[in-house]
Write an enzyme that holds these catalytic residues in place. Structure first.
Site, short mmCIF file in Angstrom:
data_model
loop_
_atom_site.label_atom_id
_atom_site.label_comp_id
_atom_site.label_asym_id
_atom_site.label_seq_id
_atom_site.Cartn_x
_atom_site.Cartn_y
_atom_site.Cartn_z
N GLU A 73 30.86 28.27 33.17
CA GLU A 73 30.25 29.54 33.57
C GLU A 73 31.33 30.59 33.80
O GLU A 73 32.51 30.35 33.60
CB GLU A 73 29.41 29.34 34.85
N ASP A 119 31.95 35.26 43.82
CA ASP A 119 31.93 35.63 42.40
C ASP A 119 32.52 37.01 42.13
O ASP A 119 31.89 37.86 41.50
CB ASP A 119 30.49 35.58 41.86
#
Length: 497
Positions: free
Chosen positions: A174, A14
């Site tokens: 997301e 991420d």
């Protein structure tokens, strides 16, 4: 110049990036590990050096007894008016928050919480306004990418949260980030789930609130149709522009262990893919919308040389940077010197959602030779290849009656099996693990003699078997309840081949 992916290897998922003057700064998720949110810096986008963590104090993050792959989810790093901000989610407590610092090499603030749900929060700054963006459900019950304005000093919402884009139709929308490029607002996101169907999608609009029009050829980047290709799970990206005006996408992906073996155990890693803006303002990414193991591109100077650290020892690593703990450690159980580590064990085992005496390095590549000399006085201490409390392989020495023994222990789900035992008369030994893409092989070494203890498949430590969002950590640990239960670790080496 040719560069190779991933640009940061091992469990650093991420990624988010910002640029200040001539330096790029990057942060990654850390989940149940502490310190939280590792920080890297680079001058060229290719070579990265870890400089610290954002969350270094117990007051900043609740990690006690959090579930594996809970805790700290996807962070975003941004810079505004001389100050760095990192915003993230504690997914276990369902809280979005941010911390800040005026000196990225120093401590960060205590958390400022924002009353907006979802995960993967991001910040966008413009005209003295701060926009807080996450995925989830808005104040009107609509799912998608949700945005509100906040007071950056307090985190208080100044507007209601409303959904500004519903994505391109993929599952698990997301990882939103917003940018203003050439007068238009670009909103990128991740869809498809952070697995083999992962992808980067985007939309653009004329204001921070849209309306946002999705790119007609979404996903702009994905490897989901490259069956048998090593790099999979590509998604969750952040755009960055270099000094020469070139645009790049820094994103996650993972390397599967074999061409037709759909398992990955190193975790999700950091990749770099070039971006190309068209005349109409839409952009494309990579090679026909995919990420490759290497790119030969003129956007990076030929003077840049991609360097890779191949050997990790006590002497050439920093205890406060590369190494990590499980949840919040008891510092009294750890003693560090330049060439020796002393650990005092407790009754907390590696099988508990707790903080055992454990310190580890992320495994960064498939092929490695791992070794360490260990002396114990009581209890059990050794090397663990740790995915989570239910999936780890341990090579350890332990007290047994009046003597000692070395054990190879495999922990796979509900199966906890001591596969091999070797009796010893002394309390010290060299433990050796050789890693490949498919197997870990276990040895003990005494002088010139080496004893083979068998092997175990890497796939049982993969995300496909264990679940979760992390990767294998090479850990040193101690366990036991007696006062004399401490161990000394020397001559640690992890050499990648």
């Amino acid at each position: 110049m040719k560069y190779n992916n991933p640009i940061i290897k091992g469990f650093y998922p991420d990624p988010s990036v910002c640029k200040v003057e001539d330096t790029y700064y990057l942060v990654c998720s850390s989940f149940q590990y502490f310190p939280g949110v590792p920080i890297f810096e680079s001058k060229d986008l290719i070579n990265w050096k870890q400089i610290g963590h954002c969350l270094t104090r117990k007051s900043q993050i609740h990690l006690e007894n959090v579930n594996s792959s809970g805790g700290v989810f996807a962070p975003t790093i941004r810079y505004n008016n001389g100050r760095f901000y990192m915003t993230t989610t504690n997914n276990t407590t369902n809280q979005n928050f941010y911390v800040w610092t005026d000196d990225i090499y120093s401590e960060w603030s205590d958390p400022i919480y924002v009353d907006q749900g979802g995960i993967d929060p991001s910040l966008y700054f413009e005209d003295e306004k701060t926009y807080f963006i996450s995925n989830g459900k808005d104040d009107y019950g609509i799912n998608g990418i949700v945005q509100c304005e906040i007071d950056i000093e307090t985190g208080k919402k100044l507007t209601s949260s409303r959904t500004i884009w519903a994505g391109s139709g993929g599952r698990f929308l997301e990882g939103p980030h917003m940018y203003k490029i050439n007068g238009r607002y670009y909103l990128i996101a991740a869809e498809g789930g952070t697995e083999f169907g992962h992808m980067v999608t985007y939309a653009r609009g004329d204001s921070p609130y849209g309306e946002f029009e999705g790119y007609k050829d979404n996903p702009v980047l994905t490897n989901r149709n490259l069956g048998g290709y090593e790099i999979q799970g590509v998604g969750h990206g952040d755009l960055i522009q270099d000094d020469d005006g070139n645009w790049w996408l820094i994103h996650l992906g993972f390397r599967q262990s074999g061409q037709w073996e759909a398992y990955h155990h190193l975790g999700r890693e950091v990749f770099l893919t070039p971006i190309n803006f068209r005349e109409n303002g839409w952009f494309t990414a990579g090679y026909n919308g995919t990420t490759t193991k290497s790119f030969s591109i003129n956007n990076i100077s030929r003077d840049v040389i991609q360097n890779e650290k191949k050997s990790y020892t006590f002497e050439n690593t920093d205890w406060d940077k590369e190494w990590c703990y499980l949840r919040i450690p008891n510092s009294a159980n750890y003693k560090f010197t330049r060439n020796k580590l002393s650990l005092r064990g407790t009754e907390i085992t590696l099988d508990k959602e707790d903080s055992p005496t454990f310190i580890g390095l992320r495994q960064r590549d498939f092929n490695a030779n791992i070794s360490c000399d260990i002396s114990i006085f009581d209890g059990e201490s050794g090397i663990t290849l740790y995915m989570d409390e239910n999936h780890h392989y341990d090579l350890a020495i332990r007290k047994k009656g009046n003597g000692y023994e070395v054990i190879k222990k495999l922990n796979i789900g509900d199966i906890k099996s001591v596969e091999k035992t070797v009796c010893l008369e002394k309390n010290n030994i060299s433990l050796v693990i050789n890693a490949s893409n498919r197997y870990y092989s276990f040895y003990i070494r005494s002088g010139d003699e080496e004893v083979y203890l068998g092997k175990a498949q890497t796939k049982y430590l993969s995300s496909e078997v264990a679940g979760g969002f992390t990767g294998v950590i090479i850990g040193l640990y101690a366990y036991g309840s007696s006062y004399c239960n401490y161990a000394e670790f020397t001559n640690f080496k992890c050499k990648y081949i």
